[in-house]
Design a protein around this motif. Structure first.
Motif, mmCIF file in Angstrom:
data_model
loop_
_atom_site.group_PDB
_atom_site.id
_atom_site.type_symbol
_atom_site.label_atom_id
_atom_site.label_comp_id
_atom_site.label_asym_id
_atom_site.label_seq_id
_atom_site.Cartn_x
_atom_site.Cartn_y
_atom_site.Cartn_z
ATOM 1 N N GLU A 51 0.814 -1.219 0.000
ATOM 2 C CA GLU A 51 0.000 0.000 0.000
ATOM 3 C C GLU A 51 0.853 1.277 0.000
ATOM 4 O O GLU A 51 0.481 2.285 -0.598
ATOM 5 N N THR A 73 -12.535 1.106 -0.775
ATOM 6 C CA THR A 73 -11.774 1.956 0.149
ATOM 7 C C THR A 73 -12.488 2.156 1.482
ATOM 8 O O THR A 73 -11.945 2.800 2.379
ATOM 9 N N ARG A 124 -13.295 0.705 4.765
ATOM 10 C CA ARG A 124 -12.730 -0.412 5.518
ATOM 11 C C ARG A 124 -13.367 -0.640 6.883
ATOM 12 O O ARG A 124 -13.017 -1.587 7.580
ATOM 13 N N SER A 141 -11.777 4.962 6.289
ATOM 14 C CA SER A 141 -11.159 5.312 5.005
ATOM 15 C C SER A 141 -9.647 5.397 5.180
ATOM 16 O O SER A 141 -9.050 6.454 5.015
ATOM 17 N N LEU A 198 -6.940 3.641 3.770
ATOM 18 C CA LEU A 198 -5.941 3.082 2.868
ATOM 19 C C LEU A 198 -4.962 4.111 2.302
ATOM 20 O O LEU A 198 -5.235 5.294 2.232
ATOM 21 N N TYR A 249 -4.770 8.134 1.704
ATOM 22 C CA TYR A 249 -4.904 8.709 0.369
ATOM 23 C C TYR A 249 -5.501 10.114 0.468
ATOM 24 O O TYR A 249 -6.469 10.337 1.207
ATOM 25 N N TYR A 304 -6.458 7.031 -5.159
ATOM 26 C CA TYR A 304 -6.485 5.652 -5.677
ATOM 27 C C TYR A 304 -7.645 5.463 -6.645
ATOM 28 O O TYR A 304 -7.473 4.930 -7.746
ATOM 29 N N ASN A 305 -8.827 5.922 -6.244
ATOM 30 C CA ASN A 305 -10.006 5.735 -7.087
ATOM 31 C C ASN A 305 -9.876 6.498 -8.399
ATOM 32 O O ASN A 305 -10.249 5.997 -9.463
#
Length: 648
Positions: free
Chosen positions: A123, A405, A407, A424, A426, A436, A514-515
């Motif tokens: 990650e 994302t 979690r 959230s 990650l 992120y 990321y998205n």
């Protein structure tokens, strides 16, 4: 005298024979081994808050897990403790991943023999994992062995500094292709894998992973040459409902010499093992809420067979191990000093109170429908961007949150900074700080509609692709043809009123880093029919997402607006009840953002087609016309031939 000597020699011979026979028999006695296992722990060192029958319950936590481990070990002399990856990323402790490696160090203290890498260990990118391994090694603490059997590094000509550093750190730590553990004379071969789906989830590494079946055949052959008694695979691949896509079941069927597969990645909880041939597959769920136990027996000259399989639920009734509790407390202090002080927040600080519970984490994304937590988080993005930009705020039309994302969820009662982070948690930003950041991009109205269609048509195949969006509302019929299921799309304002979307207009969108990077790749799953390309304000495709990060003032200085931080700020914004912000009941229900139309009439199924459907309909119509014309011609020729035959 001679007779006595002969008698004594005979007695001695008998004693020796009995001794040799007993030793031989002892070597052929039934052998037993106990395998204790976990997977998908995700940094949940502390107990997890949940709900059961309307009551708040606490499960998991490493201090209680250690007590359960010690109890199982006390009941068996031959015990091995293993983990199948994703031991990191999912809790505030992950903020220490690259600097202090709390995960591996505490696993070593708990007595873990072996673990493997999961996709979330990557990650923080290759360099982050390299620093993690160095930090663990340099701590001087006892550490678990790491096995990684199908990892592939780039050729030296293509290797960058980060992938080179990762390779060197793995050598320094002592990561192996496989390891052999001796427990009471039983030699156990253990190897580790990263599956295809897990590999597809990684966007932050330059390494790749070979096919798990071919890699397993190669490693198993080596282990058999080493003469091991038992072969255990730590597989971060997972199982699924469809056998054709259940990676670890496919592995068990194709590599029959594996005795045990500890199956991680999918967070599956198996109360009974999956057995294919002589291979036993076990999974114990997520976050250390359970520990799996597999007890095996081997009769002389035969293969191992299952004596017992069960899960140990890590409940509050289990006493905490004081040494592990102290270790966790020390790491918690480090999180506060090294991470949370930067944002001006406290680990256990109460952000707000919720008068109800949101859907449980393990149920989020199970169905293609709107989600209340998804609504709250996506609304929070828009609120926090507006607060961060102040007078320079440009209205955000849509905020996007992918289910992958999200979690953690919120349980009725106080919601802390820790809870907000878990929801959230990650990734990492260009600032090399955990979490992120949010980025700003633009999509055309047509692409917004494509997003809705991707959500409906692609997420049933790729569960992590399901999207929860603020600012948009759409209606879909699941019976309609794939890529043509959405029948109506509108922008949706906070008061619920709807606005027509202009296909050619650019609309501002916010989402996590990321998205944003994944949107175009998810679009590729539609074979390019539904393109989604994040753009600049001028309409040019974004090449460097880092330059579009949104910043916020926190802790007295400017920071990246992390996904979790946006949620935390939104939670703090709610009206206070008895001096504490409270989540409005608005979020206890759905808001019409995803409307399901289950009508089965012909007009409902075929009406209002999009361009893809129109093209397909025209192709089908053309084929029908050609076939019909061909049949007509053939019929005419046959009739003409028949008339000619009659005339003759």
């Amino acid at each position: 005298m001679r007779y006595k000597s002969q008698t004594l020699l005979a007695i001695a011979a008998i004693i020796i024979l009995v001794f040799l026979f007993s030793k031989t028999y002892a070597f052929q006695e039934t052998e037993e081994i106990k395998i204790l296992f976990t997977h998908d722990m995700h940094d949940h060192l502390l107990a997890n808050k949940g709900e059961y029958n309307g009551n708040t319950v606490w499960t998991g936590g490493y201090s209680r897990l250690k007590t359960a481990i010690d109890k199982e070990k006390a009941d068996s002399k031959n015990t091995v403790l293993v983990d199948a990856g994703d031991y990191s990323m999912g809790d505030l402790f992950q903020s220490l991943f690259s600097t202090d490696a709390p995960e591996l160090r505490i696993m070593g203290q708990m007595g873990y023999d072996v673990t493997t890498f999961g996709n979330h260990e990557f990650e923080f990118k290759d360099m982050g994992l390299a620093r993690h391994l160095y930090a663990a090694k340099n701590s001087g603490d006892k550490l678990p062995q790491i096995v990684s059997s199908n990892i592939v590094f780039p050729d030296m000509k293509k290797m960058t500094k980060s992938s080179y550093e990762l390779q060197q750190s793995m050598k320094a730590y002592g990561v192996k292709e496989y390891t052999i553990i001796n427990k009471g004379g039983i030699r156990i071969g253990v190897f580790g894998l990263m599956g295809k789906d897990a590999d597809n989830c990684i966007t932050t590494t330059e390494v790749s992973f070979d096919n798990i079946v071919e890699s397993s055949k190669r490693v198993v052959k080596k282990l058999k040459q080493e003469g091991v008694d038992l072969i255990v695979c730590l597989s971060h691949s997972g199982t699924g409902e469809k056998a054709s896509k259940s990676e670890d079941e496919i592995l068990a069927k194709k590599v029959t010499d594996i005795d045990v597969i500890v199956s991680g990645h999918t967070h599956t909880l198996l109360n009974k093992p999956i057995i294919h041939g002589n291979t036993i597959i076990g999974s114990c769920g997520e976050y250390g809420n359970n520990m799996g136990v597999i007890e095996l027996i081997k009769d002389p000259g035969k293969r191992w067979y299952l004596k017992d399989y069960h899960l140990v639920k890590i409940e509050q009734s289990i006493d905490e191990d004081l040494k592990i509790s102290k270790t966790i407390s020390n790491f918690k202090d480090m999180v506060q000093k090294k991470y949370l002080n930067y944002f001006g927040l406290g680990f256990d600080e109460v952000l707000c109170r919720s008068p109800f519970s949101f859907i449980a984490t393990d149920q989020i994304g199970k169905k293609l429908q709107e989600d209340t937590l998804g609504n709250l988080i996506s609304d929070g993005y828009i609120y926090s961007v507006k607060q961060a930009e102040g007078k320079n705020y440009e209205p955000v039309s849509v905020a996007i949150v992918p289910v992958g994302t999200m979690r953690g969820s919120f349980v009725e009662g106080d919601i802390t900074v820790q809870d907000a982070f878990i929801s959230s948690c990650l990734g990492i930003g260009p600032d090399n700080i955990s979490g992120y950041p949010l980025i700003s991009a633009y999509l055309t109205g047509k692409e917004l509609k494509n997003l809705c269609e991707l959500d409906v048509s692609i997420s049933p195949m790729l569960n992590y692709a399901q999207l929860y969006m603020s600012g948009i509302s759409y209606t879909y019929n699941p019976i309609r043809m794939i890529l043509n299921r959405v029948t109506e799309v509108h922008l949706q304002k906070p008061d619920g009123t709807k606005e027509k979307i202009d296909d050619k207009k650019l609309y501002r969108v916010v989402s996590g880093l990321y998205n944003a990077q994944m949107l175009s790749t998810v679009g590729a799953k539609s074979l390019g029919l539904l393109s989604v390309t994040p753009k600049t304000k001028e309409g040019k495709p974004i090449k460097d997402f880092d330059s579009h990060i949104i910043y916020s003032k926190s802790g007295g200085h400017t920071t990246e607006l992390k996904e979790w931080l946006a949620t935390a700020k939104y939670l703090q914004s709610f009206p206070k009840v008895e001096g504490v912000p409270q989540i409005p009941y608005y979020y206890n229900g759905l808001q019409g953002r995803k409307i399901i139309d289950n009508r089965k009439s012909l007009s409902a199924i075929l009406g209002n087609p999009n361009s893809i459907a129109v093209t397909i309909y025209l192709v089908v119509l053309a084929v029908v016309v050609v076939i019909t014309a061909t049949i007509v011609i053939i019929v005419r020729l046959v009739r003409k031939k028949q008339r000619n035959n009659v005339t003759v």
